[in-house]
Design a protein around this motif. Structure first.
Motif, mmCIF file in Angstrom:
data_model
loop_
_atom_site.group_PDB
_atom_site.id
_atom_site.type_symbol
_atom_site.label_atom_id
_atom_site.label_comp_id
_atom_site.label_asym_id
_atom_site.label_seq_id
_atom_site.Cartn_x
_atom_site.Cartn_y
_atom_site.Cartn_z
ATOM 1 N N ASP A 159 35.373 41.523 43.952
ATOM 2 C CA ASP A 159 34.071 40.885 43.728
ATOM 3 C C ASP A 159 34.093 39.409 44.107
ATOM 4 O O ASP A 159 33.201 38.916 44.803
ATOM 5 C CB ASP A 159 33.639 41.050 42.269
ATOM 6 N N SER B 220 36.550 50.607 49.017
ATOM 7 C CA SER B 220 37.432 50.621 47.854
ATOM 8 C C SER B 220 38.285 51.882 47.856
ATOM 9 O O SER B 220 38.196 52.711 48.765
ATOM 10 C CB SER B 220 36.601 50.553 46.566
ATOM 11 N N LYS C 106 32.225 37.508 47.342
ATOM 12 C CA LYS C 106 31.319 36.380 47.136
ATOM 13 C C LYS C 106 31.737 35.179 47.972
ATOM 14 O O LYS C 106 30.894 34.503 48.576
ATOM 15 C CB LYS C 106 31.287 35.985 45.656
ATOM 16 N N ASP D 74 41.817 45.724 43.744
ATOM 17 C CA ASP D 74 40.477 46.074 43.277
ATOM 18 C C ASP D 74 39.890 45.029 42.329
ATOM 19 O O ASP D 74 38.695 44.744 42.370
ATOM 20 C CB ASP D 74 40.507 47.430 42.562
#
Length: 221
Positions: free
Chosen positions: A207, A86, A211, A203
């Motif tokens: 997530d 990140s 996944k 950003d």
């Protein structure tokens, strides 16, 4: 010579998301045949029986199930390490005579700290450099005389190791990027080597992107 089978295959191949949905068996073939028939009849120049279209779709779906699902699944189940980083910044500069020299200076600075992220790609007219935000000031200084076409902050990366057979299996990248697209993930940049690829996303999407890629290892044949 145009045949119903060839027309059906060409129709499906021109619609990538439909192609994948058929291979996964999640589309009603009779309903799809009904939708397709006006286009197929116009292309063939005569009336077509719906049953003939359905049979062509069934044969095509069985072929796709083997050609797409089984071969690609074997690759995806053997995905290796997945690395997430990140706080990245993406720069784009116009190609110039001094650009490579400045990149060499940047690499020398980055090599002093192996925890930093750095990757670059070069096209015909521009070059991209993606680095950890902690060295953005160094980039700004080293490349201050270059023509900067954009800078994007607040990015993250996902780097994936693929088994070597990925280079001889068609559709691997298509399948991965299709899954990301289905989840609404916007891919900012893609950098790849022979057995590894990195996707750069904002950003706020890291997530869901992680996944999606992680779940690829658990897809069923």
């Amino acid at each position: 010579m145009k045949t119903i089978s060839s027309l059906v295959e060409n129709y499906i191949k021109s619609k990538p998301f439909l192609l994948s949905s058929i291979s996964q068996g999640i589309i009603n073939l009779t309903s799809l045949a009904r939708v397709m028939m006006p286009d197929l009849e116009r292309e063939l120049g005569k009336d077509i029986k719906q049953g003939a279209v359905v049979m062509s779709l069934k044969r095509l779906s069985e072929e796709l199930d083997f050609r797409i699902n089984h071969k690609i699944t074997r690759v995806l189940k053997n995905i290796g390490e997945i690395t997430v980083r990140s706080s990245l910044v993406d720069y784009a500069f116009s190609v110039s005579e001094t650009l490579l020299e400045n990149q060499a200076k940047l690499i020398a600075e980055i090599n002093k700290n192996h925890d930093l992220f750095y990757t670059s790609s070069r096209g015909v007219n521009e070059s991209n450099i993606i680095v950890s935000s902690s060295v953005s000031e160094i980039v700004d200084e080293l490349f201050k005389d270059e023509k900067k076409t954009h800078r994007v902050d607040n990015l993250s990366s996902i780097t994936v190791k693929l088994p070597q057979v990925n280079v001889s299996t068609p559709g691997v990248f298509y399948y991965i990027f299709q899954r990301l697209a289905w989840e609404g993930v916007i891919i900012h940049e893609v950098i790849s080597t022979t057995n590894e690829f990195t996707v750069i996303v904002h950003d706020n999407q890291i997530d869901i992107a992680f996944k999606v890629i992680k779940d690829l290892k658990n897809i069923e044949e």
